[in-house]
Motif scaffolding. Sequence first.
Motif, PDB file in Angstrom:
ATOM      1  N   ASP A 124      -3.338   5.307   0.654  1.00 52.91           N
ATOM      2  CA  ASP A 124      -4.097   4.060   0.609  1.00 52.91           C
ATOM      3  C   ASP A 124      -4.580   3.620   1.982  1.00 52.91           C
TER       4      ASP A 124
ATOM      5  N   SER B 234      -8.777   1.687  -9.959  1.00 49.93           N
ATOM      6  CA  SER B 234      -9.309   2.755  -9.118  1.00 49.93           C
ATOM      7  C   SER B 234     -10.445   3.512  -9.782  1.00 49.93           C
TER       8      SER B 234
ATOM      9  N   ALA C 256       0.833  -1.201   0.000  1.00 50.02           N
ATOM     10  CA  ALA C 256       0.000   0.000   0.000  1.00 50.02           C
ATOM     11  C   ALA C 256       0.867   1.249   0.000  1.00 50.02           C
TER      12      ALA C 256
ATOM     13  N   ASP D 196      -4.721   5.067   6.384  1.00 50.71           N
ATOM     14  CA  ASP D 196      -3.312   5.061   5.979  1.00 50.71           C
ATOM     15  C   ASP D 196      -2.361   5.252   7.145  1.00 50.71           C
TER      16      ASP D 196
ATOM     17  N   ALA E  71      -6.883   0.288  -1.280  1.00 49.06           N
ATOM     18  CA  ALA E  71      -7.438   1.345  -2.129  1.00 49.06           C
ATOM     19  C   ALA E  71      -7.440   2.649  -1.346  1.00 49.06           C
ATOM     20  N   ASP E  72      -7.392   3.747  -2.068  1.00 51.47           N
ATOM     21  CA  ASP E  72      -7.540   5.073  -1.461  1.00 51.47           C
ATOM     22  C   ASP E  72      -9.030   5.346  -1.330  1.00 51.47           C
TER      23      ASP E  72
ATOM     24  N   GLN F  26      -3.896   1.133  -7.639  1.00 48.14           N
ATOM     25  CA  GLN F  26      -4.849   0.244  -6.968  1.00 48.14           C
ATOM     26  C   GLN F  26      -4.851  -1.123  -7.643  1.00 48.14           C
TER      27      GLN F  26
END
Length: 624
Positions: free
Chosen positions: A382, A606, A314, A393, A374-375, A587
């Motif tokens: 992330d 993403s 990540a 994060d 994923a963000d 992603q």
Amino acid sequence: MKHPHRHRRRRLILPVAVTAAALTGAGLTMFATQDAARAATARQVEKLDRGVVSVHTGSGNLVSWRWLGTDPNDVSFNVYRAGTKVNSTPITGSTNYFHSGAPSHADYTVRAVVNGTEQGDSVHAVQFRTGYKDVPISPPPGGTTPDGVAYTYEANDASVGDLDGDGALDLVLKWQPTNAKDNSQSGYTGNTIVDGIKLDGTRLWRIDLGRNIRSGAHYTQFQVYDYDGDGKAEVAMKTADGTRDGTGAVIGSSSADHRNSGGYVLSGPEFLTMFNGQTGKAMQSVDYVPGRGTVSSWGDSYGNRVDRFLAGTAYLDGARPSLIMARGYYTRTVIAAWDWRNGSFTRRWTFDTTSSTNSGKGYDGQGNHSLSVADVDNDGKDEIVYGAMTVDDNGSGLWTTRLGHGDAGHVGDLNPSRAGLEYFKVSEDSSKPGSWMADARTGQILWQTASGSDNGRGVAADIHAGSPGAEAWSAADTTLRSATGASLGREPSSINFLSWWDGDPVRELLDGTRVDKYGTSGDTRLLTGSGVSSNNGTKATPVLSGDILGDWREEVVWRTSNNTALRIYSTPHETTSKITTLLHDTQYRTALAWQNTAYNQPPHPSFFLGNGMAAAPRPTVYTP
């Protein structure tokens, strides 16, 4: 509520060189948006070659290649066969070209055209002369366990990374003994073996994890990624006494045997090791976090739940990748984030559901047999989507639905008509909703299906052009559902993996050794693998599936049934869609890295990639 960054995330982003002396002085080629203020959010990605492939069909060759994240928006291409251009005008609307009538052995290169100037030749095309390419592999010798059970080896899960820095992706393959066990099963297993392999079959190294690492889907989650930005991927794994690296050096004690009479390893040191991707040399080993501690504190005393591991990669700082190593999901969960910089580990943070910060907040027992990265809150950094909960994060809990453990989850822009990313998950607990869709930023449930059974399989993707956004379906549900949960009728024939295989942006179904296209009255077979087998028993997953060569469509890698080759299939179908290589959507790229984790799941980008999609966004990336 309208998401303030919705349209910014979707717009076309023009990669332009940043000339700041501080960046060029650091030896980096930096690419950013037209808004220089966002340059700091550029993410480190692999410096890849064109990845050209030539897939032979009965009437010619489909040549396809990568549109790199570091290419200009308006780049065009020319295709050459043995030095002679075969296209009449530069190719602008896609990154593939069908060369009619050409023989299977035709040799192709591609040249980019930038600002009207043709660049140099690409690498030569990888030839798929019969629709597939075989990568030769050599099974380790079998053996016999202390209780007299003989075993051999099968090729199992694989990952990809540029191990030697030449711009081409290499394979990292896990060999699993035929007596591998689920954690719930007692018995000795053979050793787990991991190979680094180039696409021509050259084996760079072989790592033997040794007798003190048990073999099975939940024990060895290996991550392959360029963590330090030196242009070469590293390989991270949990190790133990007796692990032998790619140079033959032993980690810890070579004589220690920590197995009990049931074959479980419930004592002895546990390490996290970073291996050099080119040589297989163990560069540093540290104590695995978390240690097992008291076995029963993880949910049972015989060794099942204590050894449930997950792993991922990540971009926790928004720019450079970190390693994620985790333990536990039925009760206690601990996630450790590590940076690999300048040849050593630094622990960035540790999330522990039993800490005073997290205790009693509903984070216990929420893990899946896999994770996603994923963000989800669109802050440029992330998050770790860990089953029915998500960790931010910075290592703090972001949200939990308290809906418990399950086998499968899917994160992506599943409903492009609403802001942000969505998350679809199935549940193992019969008292919980069988499946649900949530806002990936907040965990707010958007829709759910009835409870009442252990729902073991579920998938979400745009497989049906007749309904906007992604569709979702699961084993315990009787219908295909729209992005908003409405019934769409007939479910697909499989609930497993996915592949962008034909020419349109609607995704196909990958299951066992076949690829099918969904239809409302029945599915259509597009590919049947020849002489190959799927992995992981009833899971029936490939060795690897994803965009690893050619244009944005996805390759599928199976093992040959005699375990002497990895057979790679690449699409023979022409497309009119031009999309940046999915390897430069981080992603998607990190999803390829965690695909091997426990119960393998397919990758998602993403952005929404499907019927009626907006122009695919360009990534903001830089290469070492």
